[in-house]
Design a protein around this motif. Structure first.
Motif, PDB file in Angstrom:
ATOM      1  N   GLY A 103       5.954  -0.207  33.919  1.00 46.54           N
ATOM      2  CA  GLY A 103       6.496  -2.070  34.068  1.00 46.54           C
ATOM      3  C   GLY A 103       8.083  -1.526  34.396  1.00 46.54           C
ATOM      4  N   ASP A 104       8.153  -2.816  35.298  1.00 46.05           N
ATOM      5  CA  ASP A 104       9.589  -4.053  36.172  1.00 46.05           C
ATOM      6  C   ASP A 104      10.022  -4.724  35.311  1.00 46.05           C
ATOM      7  OD1 ASP A 104       7.899  -5.936  36.652  1.00 46.05           O
ATOM      8  OD2 ASP A 104       7.904  -4.981  39.130  1.00 46.05           O
ATOM      9  N   GLY A 105       9.481  -5.292  34.371  1.00 46.49           N
ATOM     10  CA  GLY A 105      10.359  -6.997  33.313  1.00 46.49           C
ATOM     11  C   GLY A 105       9.034  -7.972  34.180  1.00 46.49           C
ATOM     12  N   ALA A 106       8.541  -8.195  35.473  1.00 48.89           N
ATOM     13  CA  ALA A 106       7.804  -8.770  35.752  1.00 48.89           C
ATOM     14  C   ALA A 106       6.159  -8.640  35.984  1.00 48.89           C
ATOM     15  CB  ALA A 106       8.433  -9.086  37.087  1.00 48.89           C
ATOM     16  N   ALA A 107       5.723  -7.673  36.499  1.00 54.26           N
ATOM     17  CA  ALA A 107       4.641  -7.477  36.748  1.00 54.26           C
ATOM     18  C   ALA A 107       3.488  -7.688  35.766  1.00 54.26           C
ATOM     19  CB  ALA A 107       4.540  -6.256  38.066  1.00 54.26           C
ATOM     20  N   LYS A 108       2.584  -8.477  36.021  1.00 58.01           N
ATOM     21  CA  LYS A 108       1.219  -7.752  34.668  1.00 58.01           C
ATOM     22  C   LYS A 108       0.677  -7.834  35.345  1.00 58.01           C
ATOM     23  CE  LYS A 108       3.701 -12.278  32.357  1.00 58.01           C
ATOM     24  NZ  LYS A 108       3.224 -14.106  32.433  1.00 58.01           N
ATOM     25  N   ALA A 109       0.268  -7.426  36.227  1.00 54.74           N
ATOM     26  CA  ALA A 109      -1.219  -7.509  36.873  1.00 54.74           C
ATOM     27  C   ALA A 109      -1.625  -5.227  37.239  1.00 54.74           C
ATOM     28  CB  ALA A 109      -1.263  -7.597  38.098  1.00 54.74           C
ATOM     29  N   PHE A 110      -2.358  -4.462  36.604  1.00 58.61           N
ATOM     30  CA  PHE A 110      -1.988  -3.320  37.736  1.00 58.61           C
ATOM     31  C   PHE A 110      -3.798  -2.846  38.083  1.00 58.61           C
ATOM     32  CE2 PHE A 110       1.159  -4.251  34.244  1.00 58.61           C
ATOM     33  CZ  PHE A 110       2.616  -3.180  34.838  1.00 58.61           C
ATOM     34  N   ASP A 111      -4.198  -2.188  38.544  1.00 60.94           N
ATOM     35  CA  ASP A 111      -5.040  -1.762  38.882  1.00 60.94           C
ATOM     36  C   ASP A 111      -5.408  -0.485  38.254  1.00 60.94           C
ATOM     37  OD1 ASP A 111      -5.416  -3.751  40.738  1.00 60.94           O
ATOM     38  OD2 ASP A 111      -4.330  -2.887  42.563  1.00 60.94           O
ATOM     39  N   LEU A 112      -6.991  -0.230  38.087  1.00 62.62           N
ATOM     40  CA  LEU A 112      -7.328   1.215  37.172  1.00 62.62           C
ATOM     41  C   LEU A 112      -7.210   1.938  38.552  1.00 62.62           C
ATOM     42  CD1 LEU A 112     -10.094  -0.321  35.225  1.00 62.62           C
ATOM     43  CD2 LEU A 112      -7.355  -0.052  34.162  1.00 62.62           C
ATOM     44  N   GLY A 113      -7.693   3.286  37.586  1.00 57.86           N
ATOM     45  CA  GLY A 113      -7.163   4.412  38.452  1.00 57.86           C
ATOM     46  C   GLY A 113      -7.800   5.650  37.802  1.00 57.86           C
ATOM     47  N   LYS A 114      -8.079   6.986  38.166  1.00 59.95           N
ATOM     48  CA  LYS A 114      -8.120   7.821  37.086  1.00 59.95           C
ATOM     49  C   LYS A 114      -7.913   9.634  38.388  1.00 59.95           C
ATOM     50  CE  LYS A 114     -11.914  11.252  35.371  1.00 59.95           C
ATOM     51  NZ  LYS A 114     -13.469  10.733  35.010  1.00 59.95           N
ATOM     52  N   ALA A 115      -6.715   9.832  37.361  1.00 64.59           N
ATOM     53  CA  ALA A 115      -6.443  11.132  38.051  1.00 64.59           C
ATOM     54  C   ALA A 115      -6.538  12.254  37.978  1.00 64.59           C
ATOM     55  CB  ALA A 115      -4.935  11.494  37.751  1.00 64.59           C
ATOM     56  N   TYR A 116      -7.521  13.044  38.717  1.00 60.22           N
ATOM     57  CA  TYR A 116      -7.817  14.547  38.858  1.00 60.22           C
ATOM     58  C   TYR A 116      -6.438  15.240  39.632  1.00 60.22           C
ATOM     59  CZ  TYR A 116     -11.973  11.667  39.472  1.00 60.22           C
ATOM     60  OH  TYR A 116     -13.225  10.773  39.493  1.00 60.22           O
ATOM     61  N   ARG A 117      -6.464  16.564  37.787  1.00 60.91           N
ATOM     62  CA  ARG A 117      -4.869  16.925  38.676  1.00 60.91           C
ATOM     63  C   ARG A 117      -6.644  19.093  38.588  1.00 60.91           C
ATOM     64  NH1 ARG A 117      -3.911  13.050  35.139  1.00 60.91           N
ATOM     65  NH2 ARG A 117      -1.765  11.611  35.813  1.00 60.91           N
ATOM     66  N   SER A 118      -5.143  19.599  40.079  1.00 64.03           N
ATOM     67  CA  SER A 118      -5.792  20.724  39.178  1.00 64.03           C
ATOM     68  C   SER A 118      -4.508  21.580  40.108  1.00 64.03           C
ATOM     69  CB  SER A 118      -6.994  21.466  40.281  1.00 64.03           C
ATOM     70  OG  SER A 118      -7.110  22.470  40.252  1.00 64.03           O
ATOM     71  N   GLY A 119      -3.725  22.441  38.535  1.00 67.16           N
ATOM     72  CA  GLY A 119      -2.402  22.910  39.318  1.00 67.16           C
ATOM     73  C   GLY A 119      -1.738  21.655  39.338  1.00 67.16           C
ATOM     74  N   ALA A 120      -0.510  22.168  40.575  1.00 66.01           N
ATOM     75  CA  ALA A 120       0.531  20.850  40.379  1.00 66.01           C
ATOM     76  C   ALA A 120      -0.656  19.741  41.616  1.00 66.01           C
ATOM     77  CB  ALA A 120       2.235  21.860  42.081  1.00 66.01           C
ATOM     78  N   GLN A 121      -1.603  20.576  42.581  1.00 65.60           N
ATOM     79  CA  GLN A 121      -2.251  19.199  43.269  1.00 65.60           C
ATOM     80  C   GLN A 121      -2.510  17.614  41.897  1.00 65.60           C
ATOM     81  OE1 GLN A 121      -1.885  22.398  44.008  1.00 65.60           O
ATOM     82  NE2 GLN A 121      -0.222  21.827  45.030  1.00 65.60           N
ATOM     83  N   SER A 122      -2.783  16.886  42.556  1.00 64.33           N
ATOM     84  CA  SER A 122      -3.017  15.841  41.879  1.00 64.33           C
ATOM     85  C   SER A 122      -4.017  14.695  43.011  1.00 64.33           C
ATOM     86  CB  SER A 122      -2.821  15.333  40.817  1.00 64.33           C
ATOM     87  OG  SER A 122      -1.533  14.149  41.574  1.00 64.33           O
ATOM     88  N   TYR A 123      -5.731  13.536  43.082  1.00 63.64           N
ATOM     89  CA  TYR A 123      -5.534  13.034  43.294  1.00 63.64           C
ATOM     90  C   TYR A 123      -5.892  11.802  42.260  1.00 63.64           C
ATOM     91  CZ  TYR A 123      -9.593  10.135  45.554  1.00 63.64           C
ATOM     92  OH  TYR A 123     -10.586   8.601  45.435  1.00 63.64           O
ATOM     93  N   LEU A 124      -5.260  10.883  42.700  1.00 64.36           N
ATOM     94  CA  LEU A 124      -5.580   9.499  42.577  1.00 64.36           C
ATOM     95  C   LEU A 124      -7.372   8.742  42.759  1.00 64.36           C
ATOM     96  CD1 LEU A 124      -4.808   7.819  39.986  1.00 64.36           C
ATOM     97  CD2 LEU A 124      -3.945   6.550  42.125  1.00 64.36           C
TER      98      LEU A 124
END
Length: 209
Positions: A103-124
């Protein structure tokens, strides 16, 4: 975009095969070292729907679906039974599964995503086709009531009625489909071959939306 908001029969896709693919360009240098680069920011999934066809009635249902999509012309939803939740396959989606924004106090729209993590790396991975009625949202760990947000299931975007406070984590849990199209304008069938146990190949490929 030519897309029909209809799902391929889930009872048939459950027997399919497929998964993600990447495109990696590899150049081997004269000294034996490699330079690797990928022109794709996101993976792309491929499936074979033919493996789920077990009877002539199943085949007739697939052909009807194929004809209604005009072959490759119109995209559609596909349930990937190995990866269709914001959580582990054995768990139920919860509002705190995936962080979708801050949040930033103004934004109301957010896109869905799924994070895939392995160790220190990830992909959204962007999630563009959530399943209607499955999306749960939380702000700062507190699950929102159903009337506190809406979801555009055609693009994977959540709209909150009140903007989260600055720095408040926004999370979501959901089920989702993969936007795909047929990867061929032809389905070849044979009654004799089907009776002998041959499985028709019905390739399906993910599309960007």
């Amino acid at each position: 975009m030519n897309f029909h908001e209809v799902r391929f029969p889930a009872a048939l896709s459950v027997g399919s095969s497929g998964g993600p693919e990447r495109r990696t360009e590899i150049v081997t240098l004269r000294n034996g070292f490699e330079e690797r680069n990928s022109p794709w920011a996101h993976s792309r999934r491929r499936y074979d729907a033919g493996l789920g066809v077990r009877s002539l009635d199943d085949l007739a249902e697939v052909v009807a679906f194929f004809e209604a999509r005009h072959g490759q012309l119109y995209g559609f939803r596909w349930k990937d039974w190995t990866d269709f939740k914001s959580c582990a396959p054995s768990a139920a989606p919860a509002a705190t599964d995936q962080r979708i924004g801050t949040g930033d106090g103004a934004a109301k729209a957010f896109d869905l995503g799924k994070a895939y993590r392995s160790g220190a790396q990830s992909y959204l991975r962007p999630i563009r086709k959530p399943v209607e009625g499955t999306v749960r949202v939380a702000v700062s760990g507190v699950t929102l009531a159903a009337g506190a947000f809406t979801v555009d299931v055609t693009v994977g975007r959540v709209f909150l009625t009140a903007a989260p406070a600055d720095g408040a984590p926004v999370t979501a849990g959901f089920e989702f489909d993969v936007p795909v199209r047929f990867d061929s304008d032809r389905i070849t069938t044979s009654l004799a071959g089907f009776a002998a146990g041959e499985v028709p190949s019905i390739p399906v490929i993910e599309v960007r939306v």
